[in-house]
Design an enzyme around this catalytic site. Structure first.
Site, PDB file in Angstrom:
ATOM      1  N   ASP A   1    -127.435 -18.257  69.916  1.00 19.66           N
ATOM      2  CA  ASP A   1    -128.760 -17.578  69.403  1.00 19.66           C
ATOM      3  C   ASP A   1    -129.880 -17.421  70.343  1.00 19.66           C
ATOM      4  OD1 ASP A   1    -130.838 -18.320  68.070  1.00 19.66           O
ATOM      5  OD2 ASP A   1    -129.236 -19.464  67.233  1.00 19.66           O
TER       6      ASP A   1
ATOM      7  N   GLU B   1    -120.958 -24.479  70.215  1.00 17.91           N
ATOM      8  CA  GLU B   1    -121.893 -23.772  70.206  1.00 17.91           C
ATOM      9  C   GLU B   1    -122.487 -25.361  71.303  1.00 17.91           C
ATOM     10  OE1 GLU B   1    -125.653 -21.136  68.544  1.00 17.91           O
ATOM     11  OE2 GLU B   1    -124.593 -22.253  67.178  1.00 17.91           O
TER      12      GLU B   1
ATOM     13  N   ASP C   1    -111.254 -24.774  71.982  1.00 16.94           N
ATOM     14  CA  ASP C   1    -112.199 -24.318  72.555  1.00 16.94           C
ATOM     15  C   ASP C   1    -112.660 -22.757  72.236  1.00 16.94           C
ATOM     16  OD1 ASP C   1    -113.998 -23.664  74.779  1.00 16.94           O
ATOM     17  OD2 ASP C   1    -112.909 -24.052  76.130  1.00 16.94           O
TER      18      ASP C   1
ATOM     19  N   HIS D   1    -119.813 -21.255  72.326  1.00 18.88           N
ATOM     20  CA  HIS D   1    -120.104 -19.940  71.637  1.00 18.88           C
ATOM     21  C   HIS D   1    -122.013 -19.781  71.719  1.00 18.88           C
ATOM     22  CE1 HIS D   1    -121.234 -17.632  67.793  1.00 18.88           C
ATOM     23  NE2 HIS D   1    -121.612 -18.523  67.822  1.00 18.88           N
TER      24      HIS D   1
END
Length: 541
Positions: free
Chosen positions: A154, A522, A513, A468
């Site tokens: 993020d 992530e 994956d 991610h």
């Protein structure tokens, strides 16, 4: 994730010529040979061990060593069942490109600046998150929070996470400076200050902005109120930025890392070093004035990463250690002694449990007649922890220090933190077994695991392809941003796709994956940072 059809697990990058070299077999093979890639000329023959059941992978494994092979080159291992390994190199320092890649990943995570093609290649993007952020609970108060690193998949920026990552990088430079003689390069590269310090300064400069100039306290994080969609590129994440409230965890971690940075940067920039120390001492004043401050909780209108922490003694212990190490002032030494009597892990190197950083700083400052008893006690505890990890390695099929319970969210951080601690323990107990065990941890990360997968994007024949990580999902490039460490197997299956696809898998195989697997796939700055530390040891010139 498609199953990789390979019965020989190896470090897919390679092995140092003079280092320990092993392979792990999961077939009935009792022998193997190694041949030169290309010519297929056989250069080594060996036997495998008797099979042993490995609980974490749920399979029987055999081990085969080939440390005697010391000729530089690229090779393939073939077992007597005809199974072939991925190609691997034998070099004096096979991890130079990997070392650069792990450090370059921090550049790719920079916030607030354009990553142009000259340095970012095909993974560049426009500047992002450059608007002022509002201080939560203070209507109309806006601050500049530009810069630093995106924390993970993020775009949030979190003080406790940043402090752990910078600490790992500064320790790597402090202990193994010869690993950093080559330039990556970065936009700031000047052939004077090593690139690792330029990159850390990007985060430190951002952290300065997280300190409340009125009180010395440090805002816990700077994020939008909610995570953006997974395909949103950084420059398209336009929601309002919010400085979450000041926390004791952030303030103590800030004091610690700024005091540490003051020592490191003093050689290169005296003024900057002084700025770091002043801000560290200001943060310490806030800690003393707010002894009752508890752990951080997200405000009701914010759902981004919380980084909560139920114990704050370890952050204060770390801050006191670094301030004492830097200033030699008795008030910090006294505080360190006081916090050392509290019950918390003194050798952990996580983002929540940071006691190990305090212990390492205190021990590295050195023993005196005054501190001999405490020094000896902490040294004994550190070595005892290294011995505990070593005993786990000796009973693990892949030679690493993870037990079944340790395959949790971010297991690869646990893996690399423990390899890091084994290497650090060498300073007080120089046992070759610690280095060999740390090397096995690196081999595991780079493919010598039950999934035969390199957990570092862009490195290895079979490496993570779908992390991610929003830029890796949102750009138009097939390959992920390189040099990023994925979280790894997580037996708790903490996201929807893991829960749906991995039921019944052994702990070490509980991984997929897939870009939706935030609890296993992530990336984060503090998974890369201990990996960089470990590779730095093996990349010294």
């Amino acid at each position: 994730m498609n199953e990789i059809k390979c019965a020989v697990a190896m470090n897919q990058i390679g092995y140092p010529i003079n280092g320990q070299k092993t392979a792990v077999f999961n077939e009935k093979s009792s022998g193997f040979h190694i041949e030169e890639e290309g010519t297929k000329r056989i250069v080594y023959r060996g036997k495998t061990s008797q099979p042993a059941f490995d609980r974490s992978s749920g399979s029987e494994v055999r081990k085969g060593g080939f440390s005697e092979l010391a000729k530089p080159g690229t090779y393939v291992l073939v077992d007597d069942e005809g199974n072939r390994s991925t190609p691997f190199a034998l070099e004096e320092r096979p991890y130079g490109e990997l070392h650069n890649g792990l450090l370059k990943a921090f550049y790719y995570l920079r916030c607030g600046e354009t990553l142009d093609e000259k340095y970012a290649g095909e993974w560049g993007h426009k500047s992002c998150h450059t608007k002022l952020g509002v201080v939560h609970g203070e209507e109309g108060v806006y601050l500049d929070g530009n810069g630093g690193w995106h924390d993970a998949g993020d775009y949030g920026k979190y003080v406790v996470a940043g402090a752990k990552a910078v600490a790992d990088l500064l320790l790597a430079y402090e202990m193994y400076p010869k690993a950093f003689v080559n330039s990556i390069p970065l936009p700031e590269s000047d052939q004077v200050m090593p690139d690792v310090l330029h990159e850390c300064k990007v985060e430190l400069d951002f952290l300065f902005k997280m300190q409340d100039k009125r009180s010395g306290g440090v805002y816990h994080k700077l994020t939008t109120r909610h995570f953006p969609g997974l395909s949103i590129m950084p420059e398209d994440d336009l929601d309002e930025l919010v400085f979450s409230p000041i926390s004791a965890a952030a303030t103590a971690s800030y004091a610690a890392i700024m005091a540490f940075a003051s020592r490191i940067y003093r050689t290169y920039d005296l003024s900057y070093a002084d700025q770091c120390l002043r801000s560290a001492e200001y943060a310490w004043e806030w800690i003393l004035k707010h002894p009752e401050a508890g752990g951080f909780k997200n405000p009701a209108d914010i759902t981004t990463g919380e980084y909560g922490d139920g114990c704050l003694f370890d952050e204060k212990y770390w801050a006191a250690a670094e301030l004492y190490h830097t200033t030699n002032q008795e008030k910090y030494h006294s505080a360190f002694r006081e916090y050392s009597t509290e019950s918390f892990p003194k050798c952990e190197l996580g983002w929540a449990d940071v006691g190990g950083y305090g212990t390492i700083s205190y021990l590295r400052k050195g023993k005196t007649e005054e501190n001999q008893t405490l020094y000896d006690s902490l040294q004994e505890e550190l070595i005892s922890e290294a011995e505990r990890l070593l005993s786990i390695c000796e009973n693990d099929g892949y030679g690493i220090s993870l037990e079944e319970k340790d395959y949790m969210w971010g297991s690869n951080m646990v893996l690399m933190n423990r390899a890091m601690l084994l290497l650090i323990a060498m300073e007080w107990s120089p046992k070759p077994e610690y280095v060999k065990a740390a090397a096995q941890h690196l081999h595991y990360l780079l493919g010598q695991n039950t999934l035969h997968l390199s957990y570092v994007t862009g490195f290895g024949t079979h490496s993570v392809m779908k992390p991610h990580h929003r830029p890796s999902v949102g750009d138009d490039v097939d390959a992920p941003v390189p040099g990023m460490v994925a979280g790894g197997p997580n037996r708790n299956l903490n996201d929807e796709i893991m829960e749906r696809t991995l039921q019944g898998k052994p702990a070490a195989a509980s991984y997929i994956d897939h870009e939706d697997s935030y609890a296993g796939n992530e990336i984060t700055i503090y998974w890369n940072s201990p990996a960089l530390f470990v590779v730095s040891y093996f990349n010294q010139k």
